[in-house]
Design an enzyme around this catalytic site. Structure first.
Site, PDB file in Angstrom:
ATOM      1  N   ASP A  44       5.967   2.011   3.738  1.00 48.54           N
ATOM      2  CA  ASP A  44       6.894   0.885   3.645  1.00 48.54           C
ATOM      3  C   ASP A  44       7.121   0.512   2.189  1.00 48.54           C
ATOM      4  OD1 ASP A  44       8.083  -1.673   5.248  1.00 48.54           O
ATOM      5  OD2 ASP A  44       7.134  -2.330   3.387  1.00 48.54           O
ATOM      6  N   TYR A  49      10.761  -3.905  -4.492  1.00 50.07           N
ATOM      7  CA  TYR A  49       9.403  -3.536  -4.928  1.00 50.07           C
ATOM      8  C   TYR A  49       9.469  -2.680  -6.193  1.00 50.07           C
ATOM      9  CZ  TYR A  49       7.957  -4.840  -0.152  1.00 50.07           C
ATOM     10  OH  TYR A  49       7.729  -5.497   1.041  1.00 50.07           O
ATOM     11  N   LYS A  74      14.164  -1.490   2.131  1.00 52.70           N
ATOM     12  CA  LYS A  74      14.847  -2.745   2.440  1.00 52.70           C
ATOM     13  C   LYS A  74      15.898  -3.059   1.382  1.00 52.70           C
ATOM     14  CE  LYS A  74      10.253  -4.363   3.809  1.00 52.70           C
ATOM     15  NZ  LYS A  74       9.504  -3.461   2.921  1.00 52.70           N
ATOM     16  N   HIS A 107      16.280  -7.443   3.766  1.00 58.28           N
ATOM     17  CA  HIS A 107      14.986  -7.949   3.309  1.00 58.28           C
ATOM     18  C   HIS A 107      14.842  -9.456   3.491  1.00 58.28           C
ATOM     19  CE1 HIS A 107      11.656  -7.070   0.100  1.00 58.28           C
ATOM     20  NE2 HIS A 107      11.235  -7.889   1.028  1.00 58.28           N
ATOM     21  N   LYS A 228      -1.913  -2.838   2.817  1.00 55.05           N
ATOM     22  CA  LYS A 228      -1.781  -2.285   1.470  1.00 55.05           C
ATOM     23  C   LYS A 228      -3.133  -2.253   0.780  1.00 55.05           C
ATOM     24  CE  LYS A 228      -1.205  -4.613  -2.162  1.00 55.05           C
ATOM     25  NZ  LYS A 228      -0.777  -5.588  -3.187  1.00 55.05           N
ATOM     26  N   SER A 229      -3.400  -1.177   0.063  1.00 56.28           N
ATOM     27  CA  SER A 229      -4.576  -1.091  -0.787  1.00 56.28           C
ATOM     28  C   SER A 229      -4.371   0.056  -1.768  1.00 56.28           C
ATOM     29  CB  SER A 229      -5.846  -0.848   0.038  1.00 56.28           C
ATOM     30  OG  SER A 229      -6.971  -0.724  -0.809  1.00 56.28           O
ATOM     31  N   SER A 237     -10.219   3.497   5.680  1.00 59.21           N
ATOM     32  CA  SER A 237     -10.812   2.676   6.731  1.00 59.21           C
ATOM     33  C   SER A 237      -9.755   1.879   7.495  1.00 59.21           C
ATOM     34  CB  SER A 237     -11.869   1.731   6.156  1.00 59.21           C
ATOM     35  OG  SER A 237     -11.286   0.684   5.397  1.00 59.21           O
TER      36      SER A 237
END
Length: 285
Positions: A44, A49, A74, A107, A228-229, A237
């Site tokens: 995404d 962004y 978006k 958006h 998100k990470s 994980s």
């Protein structure tokens, strides 16, 4: 990987990877490559962004075929005017380095929304976009705008986590078979949420972490999630949520955490004007 069927007949991966606030300094590229390597097939992004190009490059450089990756982007509201929207769609395709997007959203629900939606509908007919949807539409904003559309959105991407479960919105969308996508599915790492006693107890029972319990709860509620990470271990994980199932009692306990309040109120006065003037997405084009 599980999939969720949309009202247009397409199937979207139930869990994906979000890129909000990941810089376009190589960080987005590395994070997306890592996510793809771990088996995530749903990415995404958004014009606002400023990292579509790195998302596209990461997909192109991966060992995964393009048709196996679901890419969402978006349209920013400064481009909602019909002709501007048509140009912006083509620019997103160019930056992503692909000839189609799997899902493209409006958006923010302000400004020339109906013109932007018309451009999305036409791009879908032309094969540039597979599915189209909206974002940040509350019940009031949904009722204001969607009644003016010629077609029904496939998704509404809104803030969703155990603290804000969008119950009123769900009652509107469910009969229309419009799916909710969750931004902020972990409440952006909210320590209060991650340390809720009921979540900690369930996590201990299943040998999972708090984030996995929250994401599994959302998944069982039929919500499409994309945490998100940039931490590889956390990316891995976050997708390991399909090897356990919460009981009805556990689901009810997590539903009881709902406060109905999130970090963002799209109905608040002045939000549209603030977002319209927040930045220029074409400043560096």
């Amino acid at each position: 990987m599980e999939y969720i069927k949309l009202n247009d007949g397409l199937e979207i991966p139930a869990i994906g990877f979000g890129t909000f606030m990941i810089p376009a300094d190589g960080s987005t590229y590395e994070a997306v490559k890592t996510a793809l390597d771990f088996g995530i097939r749903h990415i995404d992004t958004a014009v606002a962004y400023f990292n579509e190009q790195e998302v596209g490059k990461a997909v192109a450089d991966s060992d995964v075929e393009r048709e196996e990756v679901w890419i969402t982007s978006k349209l920013w509201l400064q481009d909602y005017a019909y002709e501007d929207a048509k140009k912006a769609i083509d620019l997103s395709l160019e930056k992503l380095g692909t000839d189609y997007m799997d899902l493209y959203l409006l958006h923010q629900p302000y400004g020339k929304v109906t013109e932007g939606w018309k451009a999305l509908e036409e791009a879908k007919e032309e094969g540039k976009i597979k599915s189209i949807g909206v974002s940040n539409m509350t019940p009031a904003l949904w009722n204001k705008w969607v009644s003016q559309f010629d077609s029904m959105p496939s998704v509404n991407q809104v803030e969703f986590n155990p603290y804000i479960q969008q119950k009123e919105l769900s009652e509107i969308l469910k009969p229309l078979d419009v799916k909710i996508q969750a931004w902020g599915p972990l409440s952006r790492g909210n320590a209060n949420l991650l340390n809720e006693p009921v979540i900690s107890q369930i996590a201990e029972k299943y040998g999972k972490n708090a984030g996995q319990v929250i994401l599994r709860f959302e998944n069982q509620e039929g919500i499409i999630v994309f945490p998100k990470s940039t931490n590889p271990e956390r990316i891995k994980s976050n997708m390991e949520i399909f090897d356990f199932e919460l009981t009805d009692d556990e689901m009810d306990k997590l539903r009881a955490l709902d406060t109905g309040k999130g970090s963002h109120d799209p109905d608040a006065p002045g939000v549209g004007e603030m977002l319209m003037n927040a930045f220029d997405v074409h400043a560096n084009d």
